[in-house]
Design a protein around this motif. Structure first.
Motif, PDB file in Angstrom:
ATOM      1  N   LYS A  52     -24.305  18.200  13.501  1.00  0.00           N
ATOM      2  CA  LYS A  52     -22.966  18.615  13.895  1.00  0.00           C
ATOM      3  C   LYS A  52     -22.432  17.731  15.017  1.00  0.00           C
ATOM      4  O   LYS A  52     -23.176  16.965  15.645  1.00  0.00           O
ATOM      5  CB  LYS A  52     -22.949  20.081  14.297  1.00  0.00           C
ATOM      6  N   LEU A  53     -21.143  17.860  15.261  1.00  0.00           N
ATOM      7  CA  LEU A  53     -20.492  17.095  16.313  1.00  0.00           C
ATOM      8  C   LEU A  53     -20.523  17.878  17.626  1.00  0.00           C
ATOM      9  O   LEU A  53     -20.665  19.102  17.634  1.00  0.00           O
ATOM     10  CB  LEU A  53     -19.046  16.800  15.941  1.00  0.00           C
ATOM     11  N   GLU A  54     -20.361  17.147  18.711  1.00  0.00           N
ATOM     12  CA  GLU A  54     -20.272  17.807  20.005  1.00  0.00           C
ATOM     13  C   GLU A  54     -19.103  18.794  20.009  1.00  0.00           C
ATOM     14  O   GLU A  54     -18.024  18.507  19.497  1.00  0.00           O
ATOM     15  CB  GLU A  54     -20.064  16.773  21.118  1.00  0.00           C
ATOM     16  N   LYS A  55     -19.335  19.936  20.612  1.00  0.00           N
ATOM     17  CA  LYS A  55     -18.312  20.971  20.671  1.00  0.00           C
ATOM     18  C   LYS A  55     -17.141  20.514  21.530  1.00  0.00           C
ATOM     19  O   LYS A  55     -17.319  19.864  22.560  1.00  0.00           O
ATOM     20  CB  LYS A  55     -18.916  22.247  21.253  1.00  0.00           C
ATOM     21  N   ARG A  56     -15.938  20.827  21.079  1.00  0.00           N
ATOM     22  CA  ARG A  56     -14.739  20.588  21.871  1.00  0.00           C
ATOM     23  C   ARG A  56     -14.244  21.932  22.388  1.00  0.00           C
ATOM     24  O   ARG A  56     -13.913  22.824  21.607  1.00  0.00           O
ATOM     25  CB  ARG A  56     -13.651  19.909  21.035  1.00  0.00           C
TER      26      ARG A  56
ATOM     27  N   ILE B 202     -11.394  15.404   1.878  1.00  0.00           N
ATOM     28  CA  ILE B 202     -11.778  16.567   2.677  1.00  0.00           C
ATOM     29  C   ILE B 202     -11.869  17.812   1.801  1.00  0.00           C
ATOM     30  O   ILE B 202     -12.850  18.560   1.855  1.00  0.00           O
ATOM     31  CB  ILE B 202     -10.759  16.783   3.815  1.00  0.00           C
ATOM     32  N   LEU B 203     -10.849  18.048   0.988  1.00  0.00           N
ATOM     33  CA  LEU B 203     -10.851  19.235   0.141  1.00  0.00           C
ATOM     34  C   LEU B 203     -11.966  19.164  -0.901  1.00  0.00           C
ATOM     35  O   LEU B 203     -12.577  20.185  -1.235  1.00  0.00           O
ATOM     36  CB  LEU B 203      -9.498  19.409  -0.544  1.00  0.00           C
TER      37      LEU B 203
ATOM     38  N   GLU C  13     -14.439  17.227   9.851  1.00  0.00           N
ATOM     39  CA  GLU C  13     -13.843  16.500  10.969  1.00  0.00           C
ATOM     40  C   GLU C  13     -14.359  15.064  11.010  1.00  0.00           C
ATOM     41  O   GLU C  13     -13.585  14.112  11.179  1.00  0.00           O
ATOM     42  CB  GLU C  13     -14.150  17.224  12.282  1.00  0.00           C
ATOM     43  N   GLY C  14     -15.669  14.898  10.864  1.00  0.00           N
ATOM     44  CA  GLY C  14     -16.231  13.551  10.846  1.00  0.00           C
ATOM     45  C   GLY C  14     -15.746  12.742   9.664  1.00  0.00           C
ATOM     46  O   GLY C  14     -15.425  11.549   9.793  1.00  0.00           O
ATOM     47  N   LEU C  15     -15.685  13.379   8.504  1.00  0.00           N
ATOM     48  CA  LEU C  15     -15.245  12.692   7.297  1.00  0.00           C
ATOM     49  C   LEU C  15     -13.817  12.185   7.444  1.00  0.00           C
ATOM     50  O   LEU C  15     -13.462  11.134   6.899  1.00  0.00           O
ATOM     51  CB  LEU C  15     -15.357  13.637   6.098  1.00  0.00           C
ATOM     52  N   SER C  16     -12.982  12.904   8.174  1.00  0.00           N
ATOM     53  CA  SER C  16     -11.575  12.522   8.310  1.00  0.00           C
ATOM     54  C   SER C  16     -11.386  11.229   9.091  1.00  0.00           C
ATOM     55  O   SER C  16     -10.333  10.592   8.996  1.00  0.00           O
ATOM     56  CB  SER C  16     -10.776  13.646   8.977  1.00  0.00           C
ATOM     57  N   VAL C  17     -12.398  10.837   9.874  1.00  0.00           N
ATOM     58  CA  VAL C  17     -12.324   9.592  10.651  1.00  0.00           C
ATOM     59  C   VAL C  17     -13.500   8.671  10.345  1.00  0.00           C
ATOM     60  O   VAL C  17     -13.700   7.674  11.031  1.00  0.00           O
ATOM     61  CB  VAL C  17     -12.268   9.882  12.167  1.00  0.00           C
ATOM     62  N   TYR C  18     -14.258   8.991   9.323  1.00  0.00           N
ATOM     63  CA  TYR C  18     -15.495   8.270   8.974  1.00  0.00           C
ATOM     64  C   TYR C  18     -16.425   8.199  10.188  1.00  0.00           C
ATOM     65  O   TYR C  18     -17.074   7.202  10.441  1.00  0.00           O
ATOM     66  CB  TYR C  18     -15.191   6.882   8.417  1.00  0.00           C
TER      67      TYR C  18
END
Length: 328
Positions: A240-244, A127-128, A221-226
């Motif tokens: 991008k991912l769906e907004k939370r 991530i970093l 965020e996606g990378l953290s869970v593949y």
């Protein structure tokens, strides 16, 4: 985005003066304040509603002894364990070079075999690496050439970044003799609601638009869970991912969200809130809200610069950062 690292000397003094044994960092973000609390000897509950901050906190705050050995770092940086290509195909032409995108897939082919803190450390290093390599550190744009200013972070490959970041994360691991924990969830769901100290650093609601962290950090965020169990908005250029939804990001819901947070931790020894002068509501209103649960409220104004980038030439904005300290 908030560069809380610059506020650490002020927070350190406030936390030391409050004292105690247990602390909650309810919006952990990069984890730097959770880590400070651990350094100061607290048993820390580190929380965030996004996954990648929870992984970072698990690697650096909850973890007290596990490190990545050099053989494992070499393995992750070596040939892939399988032929996966999700990142290469999904983000073709976006953010990174083809070589860097191949490395991300390859690294995950090894990370998928790991468990526990070794997995957390490896994901944190990945991530970093991605954040450092992306100009400005956010993923709201796709053309990185505009910000290609020649700094070292942009010249290193992601494989080279990972080797350095893995060692950086190894160096953070220590035990303070207390048991800390990292969790992912909403602030109102945190079960440890009577600690000696609560630190709140919610998203700051701007006067217009919203403060959407997913929009800025969706790739991390996606990378953290593949990208498992998340939904990519395929019609968006940035993928991008769906907004939370979070009530802290909007001016119409921020006051109720702050008051509910204060009420959730009403029995804590002390509540410390960071908030910005360029956000809604203003300092007087926040003081009134915190005063509903804590009769003594102190306000400290700190001159602060928000850095919208990862290099010295990035645009900065002068504001005041308020620390609200509520006690019984």
């Amino acid at each position: 985005m908030g560069s809380k690292y610059r506020l650490l000397p002020h927070l350190e003094r406030v936390f030391a003066e409050i004292g105690g044994e247990t602390a909650v960092d309810a919006f952990s973000g990069s984890g730097v304040v959770s880590y400070l609390l651990k350094v100061q000897g607290f048993a820390v509950t580190s929380n965030d509603f996004l996954n990648f901050p929870a992984v970072i906190a698990a690697a650096t705050v909850q973890n007290s002894s596990v490190r990545l050995d050099q053989d494992l770092i070499d393995q992750i940086c070596g040939p892939p364990a399988d032929d996966r290509d999700f990142i290469q195909s999904t983000f073709d032409g976006l953010y990174f070079t083809p070589e860097d995108r191949r490395f991300l897939d390859s690294a995950w082919s090894h990370i998928d075999t790991l468990k526990g803190y070794r997995r957390d450390l490896a994901i944190s290093a990945l991530i970093l690496s991605a954040a450092r390599k992306q100009p400005r550190g956010v993923f709201t744009f796709t053309d990185g050439t505009k910000y290609a200013d020649g700094r070292r972070d942009l010249k290193l490959s992601l494989r080279e970044h990972f080797r350095e970041r893995a060692l950086d994360y190894n160096a953070t691991v220590f035990s303070n003799g207390k048991r800390s924990r990292a969790r992912r969830g909403g602030v109102f769901e945190i079960p440890d609601n009577t600690p000696d100290l609560v630190y709140l650093d919610p998203p700051y609601a701007p006067p217009s638009d919203d403060n959407d962290y997913i929009k800025r950090y969706h790739f991390l965020e996606g990378l953290s869970v593949y990208w498992r169990d998340v939904t990519i908005m395929e019609n968006t250029k940035t993928k991008k991912l769906e907004k939370r939804f979070t009530p802290f990001a909007y001016k119409r819901t921020i006051e109720d969200a702050l008051l509910r947070s204060f009420e959730h931790f009403a029995d804590a020894g002390a509540i410390v809130l960071s908030y910005s002068s360029n956000a809604i509501p203003g300092a007087a209103r926040i003081r009134d809200l915190l005063g509903k649960v804590k009769p003594s409220v102190e306000v400290i104004a700190i001159d602060h610069k928000y850095s919208f980038g990862t290099h010295v030439a990035a645009a900065r904005r002068d504001v005041s950062e308020y620390l609200f300290i509520g006690r019984d």
